[in-house]
Design an enzyme around this catalytic site. Structure first.
Site, PDB file in Angstrom:
ATOM      1  N   ARG A  82     -49.219   1.243  28.672  1.00  6.09           N
ATOM      2  CA  ARG A  82     -49.831   0.217  29.520  1.00  6.09           C
ATOM      3  C   ARG A  82     -50.821   0.852  30.501  1.00  6.09           C
ATOM      4  O   ARG A  82     -51.890   0.295  30.772  1.00  6.09           O
ATOM      5  CB  ARG A  82     -48.723  -0.541  30.264  1.00  6.09           C
ATOM      6  CG  ARG A  82     -49.183  -1.819  30.912  1.00  6.09           C
ATOM      7  CD  ARG A  82     -47.997  -2.653  31.370  1.00  6.09           C
ATOM      8  NE  ARG A  82     -47.253  -2.010  32.442  1.00  6.09           N
ATOM      9  CZ  ARG A  82     -46.103  -2.480  32.932  1.00  6.09           C
ATOM     10  NH1 ARG A  82     -45.554  -3.580  32.430  1.00  6.09           N
ATOM     11  NH2 ARG A  82     -45.480  -1.865  33.912  1.00  6.09           N
ATOM     12  N   LYS A 184     -52.405  -3.485  34.901  1.00  6.90           N
ATOM     13  CA  LYS A 184     -51.788  -3.262  36.217  1.00  6.90           C
ATOM     14  C   LYS A 184     -52.811  -2.610  37.140  1.00  6.90           C
ATOM     15  O   LYS A 184     -52.822  -1.393  37.340  1.00  6.90           O
ATOM     16  CB  LYS A 184     -50.533  -2.399  36.063  1.00  6.90           C
ATOM     17  CG  LYS A 184     -49.341  -2.975  36.836  1.00  6.90           C
ATOM     18  CD  LYS A 184     -48.047  -2.301  36.486  1.00  6.90           C
ATOM     19  CE  LYS A 184     -46.975  -2.579  37.515  1.00  6.90           C
ATOM     20  NZ  LYS A 184     -46.548  -3.985  37.591  1.00  6.90           N
ATOM     21  N   GLU A 220     -47.301 -16.459  35.173  1.00 10.23           N
ATOM     22  CA  GLU A 220     -46.253 -15.615  35.752  1.00 10.23           C
ATOM     23  C   GLU A 220     -46.289 -15.732  37.264  1.00 10.23           C
ATOM     24  O   GLU A 220     -47.003 -16.569  37.798  1.00 10.23           O
ATOM     25  CB  GLU A 220     -46.412 -14.169  35.289  1.00 10.23           C
ATOM     26  CG  GLU A 220     -47.736 -13.526  35.615  1.00 10.23           C
ATOM     27  CD  GLU A 220     -47.762 -12.040  35.267  1.00 10.23           C
ATOM     28  OE1 GLU A 220     -46.732 -11.367  35.440  1.00 10.23           O
ATOM     29  OE2 GLU A 220     -48.806 -11.555  34.846  1.00 10.23           O
TER      30      GLU A 220
HETATM   31  C1  PLP Z   1     -45.483  -4.832  37.083  1.00 12.39           C
HETATM   32  C2  PLP Z   1     -45.618  -6.283  36.841  1.00 12.39           C
HETATM   33  C3  PLP Z   1     -44.635  -7.025  36.170  1.00 12.39           C
HETATM   34  C4  PLP Z   1     -43.316  -6.429  35.744  1.00 12.39           C
HETATM   35  O1  PLP Z   1     -43.454  -5.457  34.758  1.00 12.39           O
HETATM   36  P1  PLP Z   1     -42.287  -4.414  34.468  1.00 12.39           P
HETATM   37  O2  PLP Z   1     -42.901  -3.499  33.484  1.00 12.39           O
HETATM   38  O3  PLP Z   1     -41.148  -5.164  33.915  1.00 12.39           O
HETATM   39  O4  PLP Z   1     -41.952  -3.766  35.772  1.00 12.39           O
HETATM   40  C5  PLP Z   1     -44.879  -8.367  35.914  1.00 12.39           C
HETATM   41  N1  PLP Z   1     -46.009  -8.965  36.326  1.00 12.39           N
HETATM   42  C6  PLP Z   1     -46.972  -8.296  37.001  1.00 12.39           C
HETATM   43  C7  PLP Z   1     -48.191  -9.026  37.438  1.00 12.39           C
HETATM   44  C8  PLP Z   1     -46.804  -6.934  37.279  1.00 12.39           C
HETATM   45  O5  PLP Z   1     -47.760  -6.278  37.945  1.00 12.39           O
END
Ligand code: PLP
Length: 340
Positions: A82, A184, A220
């Site tokens: 990622r 991210k 989300e």
């Molecule tokens: C980091 C994040 C998550 C959760 O991801 P994990 O890999 O499970 O920690 C979900 N949504 C967003 C917007 C994020 O930045």
């Protein structure tokens, strides 16, 4: 290993400086060999690309002690992958995936005294990140970057039981159509700060963001993916190319299907159908899964049958199974648990 004298069970989710961090620099088209350093401060130009144009990405992963006293991390290869796709989308050099995993191991090992003991519920949160550091004034990508990893011990996400939270349907968007929602990048969080402060001021714990194009589908929250349970006990998670692919959510879907024998579905979820679900949870590294008791859509309340007192039965089972896998009390799929 002598542990630090910390009140592990009462730690917050905050920053505590630990002994060592990792740094590697990209300059003249190549990464240097990287090293562990003691200094937690970063000095950079006032015109650094990250400060002016927010060219920065990050990851979040935790290290913790298993029931048999090993220090491990959970699926760091997925974070490496990622991180690479975040870098590509942000016009940053990819930090090699094997070196990403290796750097996490090095930093955790160097800060092993800060890894909370098994059973405290606390973990060592690991934060890899990368940013453009050379001066940039015309809008263009940096040419020099730092990749860094630091750690900080964080407390149990739920102290004294996981109480269901109340979220609101947000009028703000977190990601543009064809934007950066799936990576991210720090900029996505900058975008969300006003929305979360506003939600808190109005008495809500979190924002439910809808798809920015039609505002009819569930995406989300600011930092966690949705997982719904239908009344006939199917697991449903929203599908969209502007959702950040959560490692926790993907792992929970696998657990639902292969450990609990439940039917799982990743598909578009309309806001209109949220009222028909039996349970709702938010998935992310920090909390694993937190229960949602109520969604408020402009004054209209959607209350899940699981209620506001405790986690619903299926989300409880999912959570217990995944945390069991993480802590070594339930056998893990190959490659999920990586020893430091
Ligand atoms: C980091 C994040 C998550 C959760 O991801 P994990 O890999 O499970 O920690 C979900 N949504 C967003 C917007 C994020 O930045």
């Amino acid at each position: 290993m002598e542990k630090k004298n910390i009140d592990w069970s009462n730690l917050d989710f905050g920053y505590i400086e630990t002994d060592k961090r990792y740094v590697s620099t990209w300059k003249d088209g190549a990464w240097d060999e990287g090293r562990l350093i003691g200094d937690s401060m970063i000095t950079m130009s006032e015109c650094a690309c990250v400060l002016q144009y927010a060219q920065t990405i990050f990851e979040g992963i935790k290290a913790y002690e298993t029931v048999d006293g090993r220090i491990v991390t959970f699926r760091p290869d997925l974070n490496a992958e990622r991180f690479a796709s975040s870098a590509e989308r942000m016009e940053m050099p990819v930090f090699p995936r094997d070196r990403f995993v290796d750097s996490i191991k090095k930093v955790v090992k160097a800060n092993a005294a800060y890894v909370p003991p098994y059973g405290t519920g606390a973990t060592l949160y690991v934060r890899p990140y990368m940013f453009g550091i050379n001066p940039v004034i015309g809008v263009k990508p940096a040419t020099e970057f730092q990749y860094r990893v630091f750690t900080t011990p964080v407390g149990p996400y739920f102290k004294g039981g996981a109480k269901p939270i109340t979220i609101r349907v947000s009028d703000f968007d977190r990601a543009a159509p064809h934007g950066t929602g799936h990576i991210k990048a720090g900029l996505n969080y900058a975008m969300s700060l006003h929305a979360i402060v506003d939600a808190h001021n109005q008495g809500y714990d979190e924002n439910m963001y809808l798809d920015p194009q039609t505002r009819t589908k569930v995406e989300e929250t600011g930092g966690a993916n949705f997982l719904f349970v239908t009344k006939d006990n199917k697991i449903v998670t929203p599908k969209s190319n502007s959702i950040l692919p959560s490692v926790t959510r993907r792992s929970l879907m696998h657990v639902a299907e292969h450990y609990l024998g439940l039917e799982v579905e990743e598909r578009e979820v309309y806001l209109d159908e949220v009222k028909d679900f039996a349970e709702c949870g938010l998935c992310g590294t920090a909390a694993v899964i937190s229960p949602v008791g109520k969604v408020v859509d402009h004054g209209k309340e959607i209350c899940f049958p699981s209620g506001m007192e405790e986690m619903g039965p299926t989300i409880t089972k999912l959570r217990e199974t995944l945390t069991g896998i993480q802590m070594g009390t339930i056998e893990a799929p190959d490659g999920w648990i990586v020893e430091i």
